[in-house]
Write a protein that holds these residues in place. Sequence first.
Motif, PDB file in Angstrom:
ATOM      1  N   SER A  75       0.812  -1.210   0.000  1.00  0.00           N
ATOM      2  CA  SER A  75       0.000   0.000   0.000  1.00  0.00           C
ATOM      3  C   SER A  75       0.851   1.267   0.000  1.00  0.00           C
ATOM      4  O   SER A  75       2.068   1.222   0.192  1.00  0.00           O
ATOM      5  N   ARG A  76       0.191   2.388  -0.180  1.00  0.00           N
ATOM      6  CA  ARG A  76       0.879   3.679  -0.136  1.00  0.00           C
ATOM      7  C   ARG A  76       1.462   3.925   1.251  1.00  0.00           C
ATOM      8  O   ARG A  76       2.545   4.483   1.393  1.00  0.00           O
ATOM      9  N   TRP A  77       0.719   3.500   2.289  1.00  0.00           N
ATOM     10  CA  TRP A  77       1.208   3.684   3.665  1.00  0.00           C
ATOM     11  C   TRP A  77       2.472   2.873   3.896  1.00  0.00           C
ATOM     12  O   TRP A  77       3.386   3.309   4.584  1.00  0.00           O
ATOM     13  N   LYS A 127       4.709   2.142   1.643  1.00  0.00           N
ATOM     14  CA  LYS A 127       5.800   2.856   0.962  1.00  0.00           C
ATOM     15  C   LYS A 127       6.253   4.067   1.771  1.00  0.00           C
ATOM     16  O   LYS A 127       7.438   4.377   1.831  1.00  0.00           O
ATOM     17  N   ASN A 168       8.171  -2.510   1.776  1.00  0.00           N
ATOM     18  CA  ASN A 168       7.570  -3.034   0.564  1.00  0.00           C
ATOM     19  C   ASN A 168       7.515  -4.563   0.653  1.00  0.00           C
ATOM     20  O   ASN A 168       8.055  -5.171   1.578  1.00  0.00           O
TER      21      ASN A 168
END
Length: 210
Positions: free
Chosen positions: A84-86, A88, A93
């Motif tokens: 998810s973006r969170w 990253k 990752n």
Amino acid sequence: MNLSSLLANLNYGTILFLMLIESTVIPFPSEVVVAPAAYHAAAGYQNVFLVILFATIGADLGAAINYAAAYYLGRPIIYRFARSRWGKLCLINEDKVKKSEKYFDDHGVVATLTGRLIPVIRQLISVPAGLAKMNFGKFLLYTTIGAGVWNSILAALGWYLHSIVPESQLNDKIEEYSEYIKIIILSIVALCVAYFAIKAFIKHKNATKQ
């Protein structure tokens, strides 16, 4: 108070808090916490043994958070977070989580100890321990030993640097000595892995004789 302010005003509470954060999924170099704190301890502002103690407690608490999250949420949610973006934003990752799982699978529960000494693996090794539902008492013991060794090395570096460099050059010298730290760490990890491998071999050999 922002991170820069915390780093500029290191006390036992901020050491514990920053090492807790460093040990979860929001990694930043523990070198910028423990080594400067030990540097100040050498100047008489703190006790170096308490620096190591509070840094290790913080690392234990952060690792316990990761362990509990993995234990109760399970692999699908952990990997979803990593993708998810969170994830990253937290510098996590899927590849890093897979790498930590592989290290844990290859080395067994002792990976919880030795993994605490390896960059990248260090912050995430508690995740596969939680996914594998490793006994929490054993997990905490190995995490404490690994984190304690790591923090002791950083504290020794900070204490040593106090005698040779002014504080204005401290961060540059910590970076310079980081390669030496890696060599020491890898040597310790190799010795630990060899010890537990030999111990397991002897145990297996004795069991086959019975």
